[in-house]
Design an enzyme around this catalytic site. Structure first.
Site, mmCIF file in Angstrom:
data_model
loop_
_atom_site.group_PDB
_atom_site.id
_atom_site.type_symbol
_atom_site.label_atom_id
_atom_site.label_comp_id
_atom_site.label_asym_id
_atom_site.label_seq_id
_atom_site.Cartn_x
_atom_site.Cartn_y
_atom_site.Cartn_z
ATOM 1 N N ASP A 107 48.602 34.739 35.488
ATOM 2 C CA ASP A 107 49.282 35.508 36.535
ATOM 3 C C ASP A 107 50.718 35.854 36.145
ATOM 4 O O ASP A 107 51.322 35.162 35.326
ATOM 5 C CB ASP A 107 49.261 34.701 37.841
ATOM 6 C CG ASP A 107 49.592 35.555 39.050
ATOM 7 O OD1 ASP A 107 49.481 36.800 38.965
ATOM 8 O OD2 ASP A 107 49.974 34.990 40.089
ATOM 9 N N ASN A 151 40.358 42.178 42.656
ATOM 10 C CA ASN A 151 41.243 43.033 41.855
ATOM 11 C C ASN A 151 40.849 44.515 41.836
ATOM 12 O O ASN A 151 41.653 45.371 41.455
ATOM 13 C CB ASN A 151 41.356 42.515 40.415
ATOM 14 C CG ASN A 151 42.233 41.281 40.289
ATOM 15 O OD1 ASN A 151 42.064 40.466 39.385
ATOM 16 N ND2 ASN A 151 43.186 41.119 41.193
#
Ligand code: FPP
Length: 237
Positions: free
Chosen positions: A16, A64
């Site tokens: 991330d 996503n």
């Protein structure tokens, strides 16, 4: 005197912070993913060369797809190239590569490439590398339950209650031991639907370092942290 560090058998990583890393440099988010891909390639080799047996990374979640079209397109193109590029390193290191997640939801050409990569690395047993693509922990559990239900309807299940083992073996990670250490880069302290079942007893290491800045020194800090935990549960050795 330096004490002997115990290596985790299985490391899981939430990659991330790519987007924010790029923005801080005045660059588009996609640039963070491009650099993040290079860092993944390097760290995967480093982790393999250290002798860690299992590595699982979270590259694209079922959520996503909601990102901007341009960003999703960049990520898919990076996956396309990476799934080809990684083969050389897999042969060199005798690394078996598998994709976890709902593969059927990925573009057909990526599914085809995955099938080839999984096939040509199937016999390798020095390291297992799992890449989570179109992955969600709840989705994975739901698919495992659906496979149980289908087997039950077909009369293929033994009498008696469904056990934890019966669920675990139907997850995408069936046969792979649970992670010992989960690292999340980028400063957030959540598991974001990653390996919900498998992380039950895992040690968590959260770092503010964004994925594109992740390096061997930060990995060593994570392993050092893991070594200072009191491993009383799960698959502690
Ligand atoms: C999260 O960062 C990262 C992703 C959604 C993608 C992870 C992908 C890579 C590291 C690159 C490619 C991977 C492979 C397997 C080739 P973010 O963009 O959410 O960062 P932010 O939280 O700063 O917005």
């Amino acid at each position: 005197m330096a004490e002997q560090q115990k290596l985790p058998n299985h490391i899981a990583i939430i990659l991330d912070g790519n987007g924010r890393w790029a923005k801080r440099r005045g660059m588009p988010r996609s640039y963070g993913h491009i650099v993040g891909t290079d860092v993944l390639e390097k760290m995967c080799n480093t982790i393999a060369d250290m002798g860690v047996r299992y590595l699982t990374v979270y590259a694209f979640s079922t959520e996503n797809w909601k990102r901007a079209e341009e960003e999703v397109r960049t990520l898919m193109n990076l996956f396309r190239k990476y799934l080809v590029r990684i083969e050389k390193s897999a042969h060199k290191r005798h690394m078996r590569v598998r994709i976890i997640g709902d593969k059927a939801g990925l573009p057909q050409d990526i599914q085809d490439r995955i099938a080839v990569l999984e096939d040509v690395t199937r016999a390798y047993d020095r390291m297992d590398f799992q890449i989570a693509l179109n992955y969600g922990g709840r989705d994975e559990i739901a698919r495992a339950v659906n496979s149980l239900v289908a087997d039950a309807r077909a009369g293929k299940l033994p009498e008696g209650p469904v056990t934890e083992e019966m669920i675990a073996e139907r997850l995408d990670t069936g046969g792979i031991p649970d992670p010992d250490l989960m690292i999340r880069t980028g400063g957030e302290k959540r598991i974001s639907n990653f390996l919900l079942w498998q992380l039950a007893y895992t040690e968590f290491y959260f770092t503010d370092v964004a994925w594109p800045d992740f390096d061997r020194a930060e990995l060593d800090r994570a392993i050092d942290y893991y070594n200072h935990r009191d491993r009383r549960f799960g698959n502690a050795k």
